[in-house]
Design an enzyme around this catalytic site. Structure first.
Site, PDB file in Angstrom:
ATOM      1  N   ASP A 254       0.831  -1.095  -0.076  1.00 44.18           N
ATOM      2  CA  ASP A 254      -0.155  -0.025  -0.151  1.00 44.18           C
ATOM      3  C   ASP A 254       1.188   1.370   0.014  1.00 44.18           C
ATOM      4  O   ASP A 254       1.837   1.147   0.886  1.00 44.18           O
ATOM      5  CB  ASP A 254      -0.951  -0.042   1.192  1.00 44.18           C
ATOM      6  CG  ASP A 254      -1.885   1.344   1.511  1.00 44.18           C
ATOM      7  OD1 ASP A 254      -2.797   1.044   0.492  1.00 44.18           O
ATOM      8  OD2 ASP A 254      -1.687   1.871   2.351  1.00 44.18           O
TER       9      ASP A 254
ATOM     10  N   GLU B  25       1.547  -0.329  -5.063  1.00 42.43           N
ATOM     11  CA  GLU B  25       0.389   0.661  -5.396  1.00 42.43           C
ATOM     12  C   GLU B  25       1.423   1.907  -5.563  1.00 42.43           C
ATOM     13  O   GLU B  25       1.913   2.501  -4.629  1.00 42.43           O
ATOM     14  CB  GLU B  25      -0.380   0.942  -4.195  1.00 42.43           C
ATOM     15  CG  GLU B  25      -1.461   1.854  -4.606  1.00 42.43           C
ATOM     16  CD  GLU B  25      -2.486   2.506  -3.248  1.00 42.43           C
ATOM     17  OE1 GLU B  25      -3.600   2.613  -3.708  1.00 42.43           O
ATOM     18  OE2 GLU B  25      -1.798   2.203  -2.342  1.00 42.43           O
TER      19      GLU B  25
END
Length: 654
Positions: A326, A362
């Protein structure tokens, strides 16, 4: 790489002479081990060694012992120091907790207030684990289908899963779930965060709870609400999925902790050594590159060791295929900005347990130079929001989109360098609109989040076919259904890895909520009994066609090179696309002819409302399936997969 000054493990390590407890702090003056039995707490001063190591060995603290830490030192926020021995801390290396975190205002420490928090905190549990061992090679290979799974919402309402198992990691190993995954052709599940997290402080007064888990506290400890059986439950589920040919990827959060900003709770790293573990400005202000109040200092050797040890733990103890990171630019950022050659990336690549794992970034955050799509190390896959936006804009009807669309479905050669696309193609994900809502709502509807619809992205590149949201108009419902099918077909026709979020294959809706992280309720829980089984079967057929056709699946970029070319772009008339065709303002039709190992397949895109005849080039002794007089008819707002087959003896070409 220089040898570590800490050859022994951190955390709690049971042995024949007792359990060794070890932690690290550069700035703490004293650290205590706190052992809990019943309602009593026993404190043991830990010995300070070289380089900030604090350790002690306790003979009567075997597996099952509940413990925490306390640390003392200066409380000087302008220097990033926030020591308070009244705050019980969770060991950053805890591998099990006796309960989940629950936010309480007394956990916060904007000043040293003396409020003891032991009764408010979960305790780490001493756990005996086998030595780390190499995991089998990953099941997943780039080019496959990743299925993004929010663990609790995924099975919370599944009628075939026993109620006690619903909403847990173990539910993924249930035969009914395995059957669904295999019918859909899933190559790997990507589990949204399953390690212990805490709710953001503003959610309680709103009557909401974090259902996604992107607010971690203990990186190695699995959240007891999602994985009550701990690492053993995860390992057993991974093994069952592997036996079915499905890999497991963990979504991990190493960009911040749930300790938030200066008003946040003191739970672990903040109380052990905030100045070291978090990035600060010169005045002591916490850097906020994650948009959550704090940012981990991943460039610091002790933070990077914690990250690496966490990854090793899940590979060596559970056998996971890999990780999705993330807000991944934070992993490679130092004071000079993002670095593709950051030491942490190099250490991952050199580690014998991690070198062959699937790594997915990401590739954006809100920090300086935060958008890094295409800039992660070779071998990393990357979520591709540019693909998402191009496909949405094409099907929405935006002008001048043929070239953008072709670039996207061919692997995004403007982002990734040959020979392979490292793109993770997706049209919808956990955040943002679901696939069904993308064609039913022109605007977000986040009122249930308690922020007067201010949260979530305002521009979603979505459309609604007239009415906003639910409707009884059969024509509108049919149009929306066609568009969902076209989006699914586009995704599964695209070169590179593809990702589908759980439920999008059968029409999940969040009622137009595009930021449903705090909706641990039927807004996000998948409706298995009300699912669109015909759409689900359609998605399964598309996935099967992708798997069966090497010319479609695979990580290689399509460039038009080779003999025959790996891709040829054609008009519906069967002629090569000319500059005028690519530049057509309202162009909405495109034929993508793929060739590999002597086989050919055509992917036919029709964005218009009209039925279009596509003429495909023929070869002697071959025929196009479903063609009549050399033409394939494609309905309005549709995508067709057409394969070429050898002409059967005695059967005339059509």
């Amino acid at each position: 790489m220089s040898p570590s000054p800490f050859p022994k493990p951190f955390g709690a390590t049971p042995g024949p002479d007792g359990t060794r407890f070890a932690t690290w702090s550069a700035n703490a003056e004293r650290v205590w081990l706190c052992l809990f039995e019943g309602g009593s707490e026993r404190r043991i001063a830990m010995r300070r060694g070289a380089f900030g190591l604090f350790s002690t060995t306790v003979k009567d603290a075997g597996p099952g012992t509940r413990y925490g830490l306390r640390a003392d030192g200066p409380f000087d926020p302008e220097r990033g120091l926030r020591f308070d021995p009244a705050k019980l801390l969770v060991d950053p290396y805890a591998v099990a907790l006796d309960g989940p975190f629950h936010y309480d205002a007394r956990l916060a420490a904007p000043r040293r207030d003396g409020i003891d928090t032991a009764a408010l905190m979960p305790k780490a549990v001493v756990t005996a684990l086998p030595d780390l061992a190499p995991a089998p090679p990953p099941v997943f290979r780039p080019g496959g289908l990743i299925y993004e799974v929010p663990v609790r919402p995924f099975t919370k309402l599944h009628p075939e899963v026993p109620e006690a198992l619903r909403g847990t990691v173990g539910a993924l190993a249930h035969p009914a779930v395995l059957d669904h995954l295999t019918r859909l052709g899933v190559d790997a599940v990507e589990l949204m965060p399953i390690t212990a997290w805490i709710d953001e402080r503003h959610l309680g007064p709103l009557g909401l709870t974090n259902g996604w888990g992107y607010n971690p506290v203990a990186f190695m400890a699995l959240d007891p609400r999602l994985c009550p059986g701990g690492i053993g439950e995860l390992a057993a589920t991974v093994a069952t999925l592997r036996a079915a040919g499905i890999g497991t990827i963990l979504d991990v959060v190493f960009n911040h902790t749930g300790e938030s900003d200066q008003f946040g709770p003191t739970l672990s790293l903040r109380g052990l050594d905030s100045a070291t573990y978090f990035r600060h400005l010169t005045d002591g202000t916490l850097v906020n590159d994650a948009g959550t109040g704090n940012t981990l200092a991943c460039e610091h050797p002790m933070t990077s060791r914690l990250i690496l040890d966490t990854l090793r733990h899940f590979v060596g103890q559970a056998g996971v295929d890999g990780f999705r990171f993330d807000l991944a630019p934070i992993l490679g950022r130092d004071a000079g900005g993002f670095r593709r050659d950051a030491a942490l990336f190099d250490e991952m690549a050199a580690d014998p347990l991690l070198a062959d794992r699937v790594m997915i970034a990401e590739p954006w955050d809100i920090g300086p130079g935060g958008y890094q799509l295409g800039n992660f190390p070779d071998g990393w896959l990357e979520w591709n929001d540019r693909y998402r936006d191009r496909v949405r804009r094409f099907w929405r009807g935006d002008t001048h989109m043929l070239g953008e669309m072709a670039t996207a479905v061919a692997g995004s050669s403007d982002v990734f360098a040959p020979p392979s696309s490292r793109s993770v193609n997706f049209i919808a994900a956990h955040d943002g609109f679901s696939l069904a809502d993308l064609v039913a709502y022109a605007h977000k509807h986040n009122e249930a989040n308690g922020e007067e619809n201010r949260d979530g992205h305002g521009e979603n590149l979505s459309w609604n076919h007239g009415p906003e949201g639910p409707t009884d108009d059969a024509r509108v419902l049919a149009a929306r259904r066609r568009d969902v099918e076209a989006l699914l077909a586009t995704l599964l026709a695209s070169r590179g890895t593809v990702m589908l979020t759980a439920g999008d294959e059968f029409g999940r809706s969040q009622g137009g909520n595009n930021n449903a992280y705090a909706q641990d309720n039927p807004i996000t829980w998948l409706d298995w009994q009300g699912r669109d089984q015909a759409l689900e079967a359609f998605a399964g057929r598309l996935a099967a066609a992708r798997r069966a056709t090497p010319a479609i699946a695979g990580p290689e970029l399509l460039t038009g090179a080779g003999e025959p070319p790996d891709v040829v772009w054609l008009t519906p008339a069967g002629t090569p696309m000319a500059p005028a065709d690519w530049e057509a303002q309202h162009g909405g039709t495109l034929a993508m002819l793929l060739a590999r190992d002597g086989a050919r397949v055509a992917l036919l895109f029709n964005r218009t409302a009209d039925t279009i005849d596509f003429r495909l080039p023929t070869r002697p002794e071959h025929r196009w399936e479903g063609a009549t007089d050399g033409c394939v008819c494609v309905g309005g707002r549709a995508v067709a997969f057409v394969t070429e087959a050898p002409l059967e003896a005695g059967r005339p070409a059509t």
